[in-house]
Design a protein around this motif. Structure first.
Motif, PDB file in Angstrom:
ATOM      1  N   VAL B  96       1.500  -2.717 -10.919  1.00  0.00           N
ATOM      2  CA  VAL B  96       0.587  -3.223  -9.893  1.00  0.00           C
ATOM      3  C   VAL B  96       0.238  -2.144  -8.883  1.00  0.00           C
ATOM      4  N   LEU B 158     -10.986  -5.161 -14.462  1.00  0.00           N
ATOM      5  CA  LEU B 158     -10.283  -4.521 -15.580  1.00  0.00           C
ATOM      6  C   LEU B 158      -8.860  -4.156 -15.176  1.00  0.00           C
ATOM      7  N   ALA B 160      -6.930  -5.717 -12.986  1.00  0.00           N
ATOM      8  CA  ALA B 160      -6.103  -6.927 -12.983  1.00  0.00           C
ATOM      9  C   ALA B 160      -5.701  -7.285 -14.412  1.00  0.00           C
ATOM     10  N   LEU B 161      -6.671  -7.192 -15.344  1.00  0.00           N
ATOM     11  CA  LEU B 161      -6.359  -7.514 -16.741  1.00  0.00           C
ATOM     12  C   LEU B 161      -5.342  -6.529 -17.312  1.00  0.00           C
ATOM     13  N   SER B 163      -3.008  -4.872 -15.662  1.00  0.00           N
ATOM     14  CA  SER B 163      -1.673  -5.141 -15.124  1.00  0.00           C
ATOM     15  C   SER B 163      -1.049  -6.361 -15.789  1.00  0.00           C
ATOM     16  N   VAL B 164      -1.851  -7.420 -15.979  1.00  0.00           N
ATOM     17  CA  VAL B 164      -1.302  -8.624 -16.597  1.00  0.00           C
ATOM     18  C   VAL B 164      -0.865  -8.342 -18.034  1.00  0.00           C
ATOM     19  N   VAL B 167       2.400  -6.430 -17.856  1.00  0.00           N
ATOM     20  CA  VAL B 167       3.553  -7.296 -17.571  1.00  0.00           C
ATOM     21  C   VAL B 167       3.927  -8.074 -18.828  1.00  0.00           C
ATOM     22  N   TRP B 186      11.790 -12.832 -14.466  1.00  0.00           N
ATOM     23  CA  TRP B 186      10.694 -13.336 -13.637  1.00  0.00           C
ATOM     24  C   TRP B 186      11.079 -13.441 -12.172  1.00  0.00           C
ATOM     25  N   MET B 189      11.109 -10.147 -10.523  1.00  0.00           N
ATOM     26  CA  MET B 189       9.732  -9.682 -10.376  1.00  0.00           C
ATOM     27  C   MET B 189       9.088 -10.324  -9.153  1.00  0.00           C
ATOM     28  N   GLN B 190       9.265 -11.648  -9.020  1.00  0.00           N
ATOM     29  CA  GLN B 190       8.637 -12.322  -7.888  1.00  0.00           C
ATOM     30  C   GLN B 190       9.277 -11.928  -6.567  1.00  0.00           C
ATOM     31  N   VAL B 193       7.804  -8.113  -5.903  1.00  0.00           N
ATOM     32  CA  VAL B 193       6.377  -7.834  -5.720  1.00  0.00           C
ATOM     33  C   VAL B 193       5.843  -8.698  -4.585  1.00  0.00           C
ATOM     34  N   ASP B 194       5.325  -8.048  -3.557  1.00  0.00           N
ATOM     35  CA  ASP B 194       4.744  -8.771  -2.429  1.00  0.00           C
ATOM     36  C   ASP B 194       3.237  -8.852  -2.628  1.00  0.00           C
ATOM     37  N   PHE B 195       2.655 -10.030  -2.358  1.00  0.00           N
ATOM     38  CA  PHE B 195       1.219 -10.192  -2.631  1.00  0.00           C
ATOM     39  C   PHE B 195       0.385  -9.258  -1.763  1.00  0.00           C
ATOM     40  N   ILE B 199      -0.020  -6.186  -4.386  1.00  0.00           N
ATOM     41  CA  ILE B 199      -1.164  -6.563  -5.217  1.00  0.00           C
ATOM     42  C   ILE B 199      -2.483  -6.255  -4.506  1.00  0.00           C
TER      43      ILE B 199
END
Lengths: 153, 261
Positions: B96, B158, B160-161, B163-164, B167, B186, B189-190, B193-195, B199
């Motif tokens: 990210v 692109l 965002a896609l 990174s997903v 992951v 998971w 990960m949550q 990772v801070d929004f 992100i």
């Protein structure tokens, strides 16, 4: 201007892109655990916060109940002032203990709340009086060495 | 001899400064004529198809493999310290924050940026741009601005896609193949990772990269000497310069965004 198959592909691309962003925000990031609407603030003073950072978690009995919002040095008391944001569903008695703990041996630091026995609850903006600072490894080792030296005399 | 070398050096420097000034004016003109191209949005949609949708395959496959490699290498290293459960946060954070924006932009530059340069350059070489200007159609509004906005819209999507998919690739290798615990993958990960911090900053990065890549690609095409050799040289310069620009801008942006807490 009429619709074409090209529009469909571009639409699919844009939808997929935004879907990916949503997945990033909810599944990968912590947006789903933000609960900004129903929270209240608490303050606590620590003589040493060790490696505590803002956004660190606040737990009680191991359950995540909030996050550290802000850390600053109070220049009147020369102590670290930690502002915490706690979920409104959880109320704590006035004589609650706030300890800075470490998850695992080398993990990140968090604040653990241990409720006391008083009837009255902490209100928004209140200060937690009973705190325990972070354990600094160097202090621990030097204490250990002193006691060893005293034993051998 | 020395005088001649000095003269050519000076000529090069003056020429570079000249081109930078011309490129800045070019960028301003793009922004100026953006309003016209937004009123005819189907032009932008056509270009999003050409540069964004057509880059999907390479972005998705590259993201998947980068994520799989991250999962494998991260696991090997984390295993030594007994912290395999941090694999999820390692994979997600590196994707990210850095790898997603940078690699997606690099791939976009070589897949779509080079095509933009070649297209515009060839249009200029075959005098289609002059013909447009003669018909009182502004080539900046008709050709350049829609391509610019298509690139600026496509690159963050692109990313965002990418990174997903990364992951997902890390999940495939780490959890399905190696057998790291799914819950800790998971949840770590949550927690990691801070929004807002990770992100959103990654998306800002990819937006800046999108602007840089498309402006470089369009300018090189517009400025290319109208010969076969000139167009090929301009295409090469697009890939080289936009790759360097992405990596340089990444350093600057990282220094501003992630300077510790």
């Amino acid at each position: 201007m009429k619709r074409t198959t090209l529009d469909l592909w571009v639409g699919l691309f844009v939808v997929a892109g935004f879907a990916a962003l949503t997945v990033l925000a909810l599944k990968v990031g912590n947006l789903s655990t933000y609960n900004t609407s129903d929270t209240y603030q608490l303050q606590a003073y620590f003589s040493n916060i060790g490696g505590l950072k803002s956004q660190a978690s606040i737990k009680s009995s191991g359950v995540l109940i909030g996050r550290v919002a802000q850390i600053s040095l109070d220049s009147d008391r020369y102590e670290a002032k930690v502002t915490m944001i706690v979920d409104k569903r959880y109320q704590f008695p006035k004589d609650t203990f706030a300890n800075i703990l470490t998850s695992g041996l080398l993990g990140e630091q968090y604040i653990g709340l241990i409720p006391g026995g008083e009837e009255a609850f902490l209100k928004a903006g209140d200060e937690i009086k009973h705190t325990q600072s972070a354990v600094v490894l160097e202090d621990l080792i030097s204490k250990f060495l002193y006691s060893k030296a005293e034993d051998s005399q | 001899m020395i005088v001649e070398n000095l003269r050519s050096l000076g000529h090069r420097i003056v020429n570079t400064v000249w081109r930078i000034g011309y490129a800045s004016r070019f960028f301003m003109l793009i922004l100026l004529y953006s309003g016209t191209s937004f009123r005819r949005f189907h032009l932008i949609i056509k270009e999003i198809f050409a540069s964004g949708v057509m880059s999907l395959i390479i972005i998705l496959v590259a993201g998947l493999f980068v994520g799989m490699v991250l999962g494998l290498q991260g696991y090997e290293t984390l295993k030594r310290y007994g912290s395999e459960s941090a694999l999820g946060s390692l994979v997600a954070l590196s994707l990210v924050r850095e790898l997603g924006p940078v690699l997606a932009a690099l791939l976009f530059a070589s897949r779509a940026g080079s095509a933009m340069t070649a297209e515009i350059g060839l249009m200029k070489a075959t005098e289609q741009i002059s013909a447009m200007a003669l018909m009182a159609i502004n080539p900046m509004a008709r050709l350049v601005a829609p391509r610019f906005w298509a690139g600026v819209i496509s690159v963050p999507l692109l990313t965002a896609l990418f990174s997903v998919m990364g992951v997902f690739g890390g999940y495939m290798v780490g959890v399905v193949l190696i057998g790291v615990d799914q819950g800790s993958f998971w949840s770590q990960m949550q927690a990691g990772v801070d929004f807002r911090y990770d992100i959103v900053n990654g998306m800002i990065k990819s937006f800046v990269f999108g602007v840089a890549v498309t402006v470089i690609a369009l300018f090189e095409g517009y400025d290319a000497p109208p010969t076969a050799e000139g167009v090929s040289g301009a295409t090469t310069r697009t890939v080289v310069q936009s790759s360097l620009a992405i990596l340089f801008l990444d350093f600057i942006l990282t220094a501003f965004m992630f300077q510790g807490e």
